[in-house]
Design a protein around this motif. Structure first.
Motif, PDB file in Angstrom:
ATOM      1  N   GLN A   1      36.284  88.364 -32.561  1.00 20.32           N
ATOM      2  CA  GLN A   1      34.840  88.522 -32.761  1.00 20.32           C
ATOM      3  C   GLN A   1      34.117  87.180 -32.812  1.00 20.32           C
TER       4      GLN A   1
ATOM      5  N   VAL B   1      30.392  85.807 -34.471  1.00 21.32           N
ATOM      6  CA  VAL B   1      29.186  86.095 -35.248  1.00 21.32           C
ATOM      7  C   VAL B   1      28.259  84.896 -35.115  1.00 21.32           C
TER       8      VAL B   1
ATOM      9  N   SER C   1      25.076  86.724 -26.315  1.00 21.66           N
ATOM     10  CA  SER C   1      24.276  87.588 -27.186  1.00 21.66           C
ATOM     11  C   SER C   1      23.127  88.223 -26.416  1.00 21.66           C
TER      12      SER C   1
ATOM     13  N   GLU D   1      19.292  94.302 -29.098  1.00 24.46           N
ATOM     14  CA  GLU D   1      19.730  94.610 -30.457  1.00 24.46           C
ATOM     15  C   GLU D   1      20.807  93.631 -30.941  1.00 24.46           C
ATOM     16  N   LYS D   2      21.442  92.907 -29.988  1.00 26.23           N
ATOM     17  CA  LYS D   2      22.473  91.929 -30.351  1.00 26.23           C
ATOM     18  C   LYS D   2      21.915  90.504 -30.402  1.00 26.23           C
ATOM     19  N   ASP D   3      20.664  90.357 -30.002  1.00 29.31           N
ATOM     20  CA  ASP D   3      20.079  89.015 -29.851  1.00 29.31           C
ATOM     21  C   ASP D   3      19.407  88.563 -31.139  1.00 29.31           C
ATOM     22  N   VAL D   4      20.123  88.723 -32.267  1.00 31.68           N
ATOM     23  CA  VAL D   4      19.587  88.360 -33.581  1.00 31.68           C
ATOM     24  C   VAL D   4      20.696  87.708 -34.405  1.00 31.68           C
ATOM     25  N   ASP D   5      20.304  87.044 -35.485  1.00 35.99           N
ATOM     26  CA  ASP D   5      21.295  86.405 -36.354  1.00 35.99           C
ATOM     27  C   ASP D   5      22.172  87.449 -37.047  1.00 35.99           C
TER      28      ASP D   5
ATOM     29  N   ARG E   1      20.786  81.446 -34.689  1.00 30.84           N
ATOM     30  CA  ARG E   1      20.391  81.312 -33.282  1.00 30.84           C
ATOM     31  C   ARG E   1      19.504  80.081 -33.073  1.00 30.84           C
TER      32      ARG E   1
ATOM     33  N   VAL F   1      24.661  89.292 -36.013  1.00 30.59           N
ATOM     34  CA  VAL F   1      25.246  90.418 -35.279  1.00 30.59           C
ATOM     35  C   VAL F   1      26.620  90.021 -34.744  1.00 30.59           C
ATOM     36  N   ILE F   2      27.557  90.950 -34.825  1.00 27.59           N
ATOM     37  CA  ILE F   2      28.925  90.693 -34.376  1.00 27.59           C
ATOM     38  C   ILE F   2      29.060  91.025 -32.892  1.00 27.59           C
ATOM     39  N   LEU F   3      29.616  90.091 -32.124  1.00 25.46           N
ATOM     40  CA  LEU F   3      29.903  90.299 -30.714  1.00 25.46           C
ATOM     41  C   LEU F   3      31.409  90.387 -30.533  1.00 25.46           C
TER      42      LEU F   3
END
Length: 229
Positions: A216, A218, A163, A169-173, A222, A175-177
């Motif tokens: 994916q 999610v 993440s 912008e992806k380093d939050v609860d 975190r 968010v889809i990786l």
């Protein structure tokens, strides 16, 4: 802007951008380009000094293979990453192998070219020192991870790393990786088996920390992952 070796080196968090342009240009002009197909080796364990490689495109993996055939992936290196594991001293040999995972390309700065450049410019020495110091720190992190953390902790740390690598912008609860590594590759990275990774994934899901599908990931909590590690 055209991607050049100079631009890639100066974009790293090391000291390549502090090398005077005439010296950096001279160094980069002597780089060669290695084109790779799947499973082509940049170097193998036991090779003599191969110098420094910089990934132009594609993906390379640095790994070790046990006599029984078990693979430990040390790092996966993608565009813009510096591969230093083939850079050893005069009396040393490469300790790992580096293979492309598909079609890939890398710039190659040989040991002889780096030696000549470092003798002409002290800033080249400092850039190499910072690059190798960073990789030593990463290697110590890897040893800590494999030796002192459980599989659950290793997987939690790996998901947090993914993440963070994806950007702020992806380093939050929530968010889809996108998931681009299969279970076997993750197991080889984390020094375990696919069965152990599957069990760890199930445990993290049951704790409400993540959702993981074939394509994916999610991260739902975190802080919960951070508490585990």
């Amino acid at each position: 802007n055209e991607m050049t070796l100079q631009r890639v080196l100066c974009a790293t968090p090391f000291a390549w951008d502090r090398i005077p342009s005439e010296h950096l240009d001279a160094l980069c002009s002597r780089a060669t380009i290695v084109e790779s197909e799947a499973r082509d080796a940049l170097f193998r364990r036991g090779d003599n000094n191969r110098g420094l490689f910089v990934v132009k495109y594609g993906e390379y993996k640095i790994s070790l293979i046990s006599p029984e055939g078990r693979e430990q992936i040390v790092f996966i290196m993608r565009e813009g990453r510096l591969i230093t594991e083939g850079f050893v001293n005069a009396r040393g040999l490469c300790k790992a192998s580096c293979f492309s995972t598909g079609k890939a390309s890398a710039w190659h700065l040989s040991a002889a070219v780096l030696d000549e450049a470092s003798q002409r410019c002290a800033a080249v020495n400092w850039a190499l020192l910072e690059t190798l110091a960073f990789r030593q720190s990463r290697m110590l992190d890897l040893i800590y991870n494999l030796s002192l953390r459980s599989v659950d902790q290793r997987l939690a740390a790996f998901l947090l790393f993914l993440s963070a690598q994806a950007g702020p912008e992806k380093d939050v609860d929530g968010v889809i990786l996108e998931r681009d590594l299969d279970v076997q590759t993750v197991a080889a990275l984390l020094g375990t088996t696919r069965e152990e990774i599957t069990r760890a994934q199930k445990k993290l899901r049951e704790m409400g920390l993540v959702e993981i599908s074939r394509s994916q990931i999610v991260i739902l909590n975190r802080s919960g992952l951070e508490e585990i590690i």
